[in-house]
Write a protein that holds these residues in place. Sequence first.
Motif, short mmCIF file in Angstrom:
data_model
loop_
_atom_site.label_atom_id
_atom_site.label_comp_id
_atom_site.label_asym_id
_atom_site.label_seq_id
_atom_site.Cartn_x
_atom_site.Cartn_y
_atom_site.Cartn_z
N TYR A 32 6.20 -5.01 10.23
CA TYR A 32 5.60 -5.17 8.91
C TYR A 32 5.50 -6.65 8.54
O TYR A 32 4.65 -7.06 7.74
CB TYR A 32 6.39 -4.41 7.84
N ARG A 82 6.27 6.61 15.64
CA ARG A 82 6.12 5.54 14.66
C ARG A 82 4.99 5.75 13.66
O ARG A 82 4.80 4.94 12.77
CB ARG A 82 5.98 4.16 15.32
N ASP A 91 12.02 1.98 17.87
CA ASP A 91 12.27 1.99 16.43
C ASP A 91 13.49 2.85 16.18
O ASP A 91 14.07 3.45 17.11
CB ASP A 91 11.05 2.58 15.70
N ASN A 111 9.31 9.22 8.39
CA ASN A 111 7.86 9.03 8.32
C ASN A 111 7.17 10.37 8.05
O ASN A 111 6.24 10.45 7.24
CB ASN A 111 7.33 8.45 9.64
N LYS A 167 8.93 3.21 5.16
CA LYS A 167 7.67 3.84 5.55
C LYS A 167 6.56 3.45 4.58
O LYS A 167 5.45 3.10 4.99
CB LYS A 167 7.82 5.36 5.59
N ARG A 190 5.62 -0.21 5.06
CA ARG A 190 4.83 -0.37 6.28
C ARG A 190 3.38 0.07 6.05
O ARG A 190 2.45 -0.58 6.54
CB ARG A 190 5.43 0.48 7.40
N GLY A 244 0.45 -2.53 6.41
CA GLY A 244 -0.46 -2.27 7.52
C GLY A 244 -1.90 -2.07 7.06
O GLY A 244 -2.84 -2.57 7.69
#
Length: 336
Positions: free
Chosen positions: A169, A217, A243, A251, A294, A297, A301
Amino acid sequence: MTTSDLPLAEVSHSVLHPDFIVREVARRYALKGDLTCFLLYRGMNDVYLVQDAEAKYALRVWRKTYRDVDDVSYELDFLDYLRRAGFPASVGVPQHDGKLYFKVLSPEGERALALYDWAPGVKFGDRLSEETAFRIGAAMAEMHLHGDAWAKEQAGKDHTFSTETAKDYNICMPALIDFVYDRPDDLRDYPIIAANLDKRLDEYAASGKVPLGVCHRDFHPSNVHVAEDGQITLLDFDAAGEDFLMQDVQNFVWGNLFYGFDPKIGEAFEAGYESVRPFTPEERDAIEVFLMAKCLRLVAGMAHSSTAVGRGTLRFRNLDWLGDYIKTRARVAGLL
């Protein structure tokens, strides 16, 4: 003005024509009969549906990102291991020469392409049940066990898993800061949260009690298909890497929240997972951190990808909802 006087455009994300895909697939793969192809969806990566005389396939064209074009081999090699182990995943189809992907030159540079077998059924979100969620959770735990065995096969039995990809991240943080330019609280808080999350993840790894491993992931209810007979198939391992195993679990749990599904679905998924690999007490204590991670990220992302997929994509849940989720949990965890 002549065409030679026009500026050459810089391209962030080109779309390959289906006719080009057909020609490349026909000469590289042992498919049968005439081929048809159309763009199924354009997004973080582009996916085409390819069909020959007997079967359907999914072809992915990776978007050019900060990753090296050949990084896709990690996912495809792991999937090939899962195929040999009989694990239910959508896996790469080998070309005539046995390779699992090929590259083409596009306006923005080299891009990788791979053909996958078709995952039967529909997205789990279209066939929800607690019983199926339980089986999906058990499958994820089995995948993690396979990942441990594959990593040892690749790197030796003494391989130590890294937190490097768990912290990717950070690569996206500059884009996130640019994205929230008009939100002073986010500009202040997100860098603090990311820095403190780095330290917390290092503490988890050093303890040895919050295990790392080979993870999907990006596992969420749309990345597993369920057939009419109940068969499940995991798919879209594009982000696969090392991870925290509990991050992989949360997630999926967070994805259920994001889609607005009953919390019992996530609970059944966790119960199924624990039927194969029970959580450590330290993993349980870290659940809220991984739920928060999560969401962070996702926001980071998507901000990083916005030049290709647009800023409107991220605002599906809106930045207020996402920011409140991240910051509430970060404060409880002592990260803000």
